[in-house]
Design a protein around this motif. Sequence first.
Motif, PDB file in Angstrom:
ATOM      1  N   SER A  41       7.509 -76.079 -35.495  1.00 42.28           N
ATOM      2  CA  SER A  41       8.846 -75.533 -35.713  1.00 42.28           C
ATOM      3  C   SER A  41       8.886 -74.132 -36.521  1.00 42.28           C
ATOM      4  O   SER A  41       7.834 -73.514 -36.873  1.00 42.28           O
ATOM      5  CB  SER A  41       9.215 -76.634 -37.115  1.00 42.28           C
ATOM      6  N   ALA A  42      10.020 -74.035 -37.082  1.00 41.06           N
ATOM      7  CA  ALA A  42      10.241 -72.542 -37.885  1.00 41.06           C
ATOM      8  C   ALA A  42       9.327 -73.049 -39.269  1.00 41.06           C
ATOM      9  O   ALA A  42       9.376 -74.183 -39.775  1.00 41.06           O
ATOM     10  CB  ALA A  42      11.698 -72.229 -38.108  1.00 41.06           C
ATOM     11  N   THR A  47      15.259 -72.470 -41.210  1.00 45.96           N
ATOM     12  CA  THR A  47      16.356 -72.764 -40.392  1.00 45.96           C
ATOM     13  C   THR A  47      17.598 -72.694 -41.224  1.00 45.96           C
ATOM     14  O   THR A  47      18.562 -72.300 -40.832  1.00 45.96           O
ATOM     15  CB  THR A  47      16.197 -73.865 -39.473  1.00 45.96           C
ATOM     16  N   PHE A 136      12.529 -76.848 -30.423  1.00 45.37           N
ATOM     17  CA  PHE A 136      13.870 -76.547 -30.773  1.00 45.37           C
ATOM     18  C   PHE A 136      14.628 -75.572 -29.905  1.00 45.37           C
ATOM     19  O   PHE A 136      16.049 -75.602 -30.250  1.00 45.37           O
ATOM     20  CB  PHE A 136      13.787 -76.092 -32.127  1.00 45.37           C
ATOM     21  N   ARG A 150      19.187 -80.258 -35.084  1.00 48.41           N
ATOM     22  CA  ARG A 150      18.327 -80.272 -36.218  1.00 48.41           C
ATOM     23  C   ARG A 150      17.038 -81.269 -35.754  1.00 48.41           C
ATOM     24  O   ARG A 150      17.448 -82.195 -35.350  1.00 48.41           O
ATOM     25  CB  ARG A 150      18.757 -80.651 -37.525  1.00 48.41           C
ATOM     26  N   GLY A 152      14.742 -80.505 -33.718  1.00 54.98           N
ATOM     27  CA  GLY A 152      14.825 -80.668 -32.133  1.00 54.98           C
ATOM     28  C   GLY A 152      13.245 -80.466 -31.773  1.00 54.98           C
ATOM     29  O   GLY A 152      12.984 -80.350 -30.721  1.00 54.98           O
ATOM     30  N   SER A 153      12.444 -79.637 -32.645  1.00 52.70           N
ATOM     31  CA  SER A 153      11.150 -79.605 -32.117  1.00 52.70           C
ATOM     32  C   SER A 153      10.448 -80.795 -31.856  1.00 52.70           C
ATOM     33  O   SER A 153       9.434 -80.859 -30.637  1.00 52.70           O
ATOM     34  CB  SER A 153      10.178 -78.941 -32.996  1.00 52.70           C
TER      35      SER A 153
END
Length: 416
Positions: A41-42, A47, A136, A150, A152-153
């Motif tokens: 993820s970020a 995000t 994501f 949200r 989504g990873s």
Amino acid sequence: MSLIVQKFGGTSVGSLERIARVATRIRSARDRGHDVVVVVSAMSGETDRLLDLARRAQERPDLRELDVLLSTGEQVTIALLAMTLQESGCAARSYTGHQVRIGTDSAHTRARIVHIDDQRIRADLAQGRVVVVAGFQGEDEKGDITTLGRGGSDTTAVALAAALGAHECQIHTDVDGVYTTDPRVVAEARRLEVLTFEEMLELASLGAKVLQIRSVEFASKYGVPLRVLSTFEDGPGTLIGPDREDNPMEQPLISGVAFNRDEAKITVLGVQDRPGVAFSILGPVADENIEVDMIVQNSGADGTTDFTFTVHRNDYARTLQIVRERTSQWRASEVTGDDRIVKISLVGVGMRSHAGIASRMFRALAAESINIQMISTSEIKISVVVDEKYLELGVRALHTAFGLEENGALEGGVSR
Ligand code: ADP
Ligand code: ASP
Ligand code: MG
């Protein structure tokens, strides 16, 4: 050699130090003899930061451009993780969703994965590399960047695991498994060893954000064993699969308590009680792509009735406006709304064949003087809407009433 997909969430890659710990985890999976594909993820908060920038730049951000912006968060972490792995002597290569070719539909900000081209990944694995893929994100047929909603990873990881025929998809996060309820709300919550796809799907769709709903749908559809684990501690985590390995007779009545803080309700008072009214109220709402969750219509009196429904809090103002514009059409006396409500749900496949769950639930809430505003039931869940100030109290009351805490046991038993 078996292949595993490991996903690491935002908190797990929130700093360079944490990324180094993630790299250690990946290397130890390699040392145990696995091929590893990683999804990240970020960095935590990134995000949200990007979303905030977008909203400041444009009142209702253009969704195509929003996806271009949001996908940058994950691009940062894949590169940093690949560099960290290389620095520690582990061959690694990173890919964006576009580079792998994670093909999606064109529904910007909530796209669905429709195809994955696994060629480059397989070639790298064959060369002994760890492959790091941005979660994501994907690209649509036109080559435009899309994002998966949200959380989504999780779905990227499961979709890759399905496409690659992975042995297991591991979701590494900041808790060490799926609990009977959010452990940040109830300290006594208990980690579940195993859970069925069906139970996890219900928990996720009723608000347990530990896994994105779509990731569980995907895992269930393709039979991918899914394990939720801590990034920071060793442990077995929670295994989510088609069936419980233990004796089905021991299936617990209730698997957990989920809650959703994102709800808002709208009531149309005194509408004419005639065919087509529900359609004429909800039709224009659906036309705006606003999802309606719970719906209650009172039994009519004097030819009029009250009609209440809930929507996501983000859609509250818009929905209220749509409904108010049409009040005269239904000769409704008034439209009221409340965006300070929450939904609390009791979930368990075991309740399917068990009477008395609802009354036990309502008694527990009544004992805390919590007023129930709406109720909805299905075979494996009961949900209530209550004032948001009762969220923690309500969740705790139900958790205790059904003996879900660590070593909890209830007279009458929670197993059937
Ligand atoms: P990540 O950034 O790793 O994707 P998330 O914040 O999306 O992590 O999901 C993990 C969080 O989910 C936990 O910190 C916890 O507060 C929350 N959560 C909600 N319900 C549950 C549950 N039933 N079991 C475990 N965690 C839960
Ligand atoms: N970074 C995205 C989000 O915050 C996707 C994810 O973390 O799964 O929602
Ligand atoms: Mg998440």
